[in-house]
Design an enzyme around this catalytic site. Structure first.
Site, PDB file in Angstrom:
ATOM      1  CB  SER A 175      -0.934   0.008   1.216  1.00  0.00           C
ATOM      2  OG  SER A 175      -0.198  -0.160   2.421  1.00  0.00           O
ATOM      3  CG  ASP A 181      -3.237   4.886   8.042  1.00  0.00           C
ATOM      4  OD1 ASP A 181      -2.092   4.507   8.371  1.00  0.00           O
ATOM      5  OD2 ASP A 181      -3.627   4.923   6.862  1.00  0.00           O
ATOM      6  CG  HIS A 190      -1.200   3.861   4.516  1.00  0.00           C
ATOM      7  ND1 HIS A 190      -1.948   3.054   5.353  1.00  0.00           N
ATOM      8  CD2 HIS A 190      -0.669   3.041   3.571  1.00  0.00           C
ATOM      9  CE1 HIS A 190      -1.877   1.800   4.940  1.00  0.00           C
ATOM     10  NE2 HIS A 190      -1.103   1.760   3.862  1.00  0.00           N
TER      11      HIS A 190
END
Length: 434
Positions: free
Chosen positions: A158, A408, A411
């Site tokens: 990702s 998160d 990311h």
């Protein structure tokens, strides 16, 4: 007629000299002005002659002969070393990003921090300042010029997708990307085309780079990796790719069983499976070796060139529990020296850097193969403020502050610090083309 020599002029009468001397002076005046101007001021450089700060050639006086000027240019070129973007510091930047989260339609929802209600937008106004050189602002037109008629692929986990979407958003400020292909769960395989410059950009989901079976609710509760076999979901398309950006690391932290040569090599965090625990560092090294060896071997066999980047490990910034509202609460970068690359972050970075250097030596025997580590570990480590945090979901505190909010801290917000990765990548491409 007229004065042709100083010696002949002395043989004429005084009246002759008096009559013609003013005309001689008028004739010599433009010549004198011409020599004064072009020997006292440096010639303006064209846009293609501009050199990085600290390596600029300056013409200073009439003592610079053509031969000495040629030599100085050769010396400047020979002494010009690639900029080391690894070390530096984050400095405030009033210009801000090229794009925003409300105008770029390619950002994954979980990284679109602005549209999800993040109000502390100070994280957008920082730029990376390398210690010994400058890092220019990303120029989409330059990228298109250098990579026109090329196919660029982001391959990996990702983080590869995160970097891809950053690049797409910056390029979209000057040209519209057309989505021409999508496939897989969560659109893990996608392709865009910029018709203006015939540039194609693709993303391939391949979290291990090698062939793997991901854990699932219906299958094993651990990953299975075959470290000596490349993932053909991207490997089979190498004939059509001109540049590959590889990115991996975080998925190697999960429980897994490893295979090599058809036999079980060992496992990582696998209690109850009756396998030998071997950790993941050496397995990650083997996976990178397999990926790079496959790229070099197949491109060398076909006689085609390719540019390869390997993005180093990007650290996470969880503080305490991952589901607490303040899991990555910082709103500014770390200062120089406040945070060091160490432990697992340092080990995983070093594996990537060493393997790309080893692959360079192998690729040197073939023409057209260029490889580079995109070393972003330190600059990423120093940006705890750049993650979505609780804003991976829209307006997480719309109904008041809740104790348990999924965060998160892996990311990156778009726009955000990850845009710098593509800034550095463009500078390396420019150096290669030079």
């Amino acid at each position: 007629m007229g004065v042709t020599s100083p010696l002949k002029a002395q043989t004429h009468s005084r009246s002759f000299t008096t009559k013609f001397l003013p005309y001689v002076l008028y004739a010599l005046l433009p010549v004198a002005l011409f020599r004064f101007y072009f020997h006292s001021f440096p010639s303006p450089l064209s846009s293609t002659d501009q050199l990085p700060h600290g390596n600029r050639i300056i013409l200073t006086s009439s003592s610079s002969s053509p031969s000495s000027l040629s030599l100085s240019r050769e010396q400047e070129t020979a002494n010009e070393a690639p900029c080391n973007y690894t070390n530096g510091r984050w400095v405030q930047d009033k210009m801000g990003p090229l794009y925003n989260g409300t105008t770029c339609g390619t950002i994954k929802e979980g990284q679109n921090c602005i549209s999800h209600g993040r109000l502390d937008l100070g994280y957008l106004y920082w730029r990376w300042q390398p210690s010994q050189c400058e890092l220019p602002r990303f120029d989409p037109n330059t990228f298109f010029h250098l990579l026109s008629n090329k196919h660029i692929a982001f391959v990996g986990d990702s983080m590869a997708r995160n970097q891809l979407e950053s690049l797409l958003c910056m390029l979209a400020t000057v040209s519209n990307p057309n989505l021409v292909y999508t496939n897989g769960e969560d659109n893990k395989f996608r392709r865009w085309h910029f018709a203006s410059h015939n540039v194609t950009v693709s993303v391939y989901w391949s979290p291990f780079l090698v062939r793997g079976v991901e854990k699932s609710k219906t299958g094993p509760d651990h990953n299975e990796l075959y470290v000596d076999v490349v993932d053909e979901r991207w490997g089979s398309d190498l004939d059509h790719l001109d540049m590959v950006v590889l990115s991996m690391g975080h998925w190697f932290l999960h429980p897994a069983v490893y295979y090599e040569g058809g036999s079980v090599l060992g496992c990582h965090y696998c209690p109850g499976l009756n396998q030998t625990e071997i950790g993941f560092y050496d397995v990650m090294r083997k996976a990178i070796k397999t990926a790079l060896k496959t790229i070099i071997g197949r491109k060398a066999a076909s006689g085609d060139g390719i540019d390869v980047f390997l993005t180093s490990f990007s650290p996470s910034h969880f503080e305490g529990e991952w589901d607490k509202a303040g899991a990555c609460p910082k709103t500014e970068p770390y200062k120089e020296g406040e945070k060091m690359v160490e432990g697992m972050d340092a080990d995983m970075r070093l594996i990537a850097v060493k393997e790309i250097e080893a692959a360079k030596a192998s690729a040197n025997q073939f023409g057209g193969l260029r490889l580079e580590a995109l070393d972003v570990t330190k600059l990423s480590l120093m940006r705890p403020d750049g993650h979505p945090g609780p804003y991976m979901y829209p307006f997480p505190f719309g109904n008041g502050v809740q104790e348990h909010v999924q965060n998160d801290c892996v990311h990156w917000c778009l726009p955000g610090p990850i845009d710098t990765w593509n800034q550095i990548m463009l500078q390396v491409i420019k150096r290669w083309r030079r």
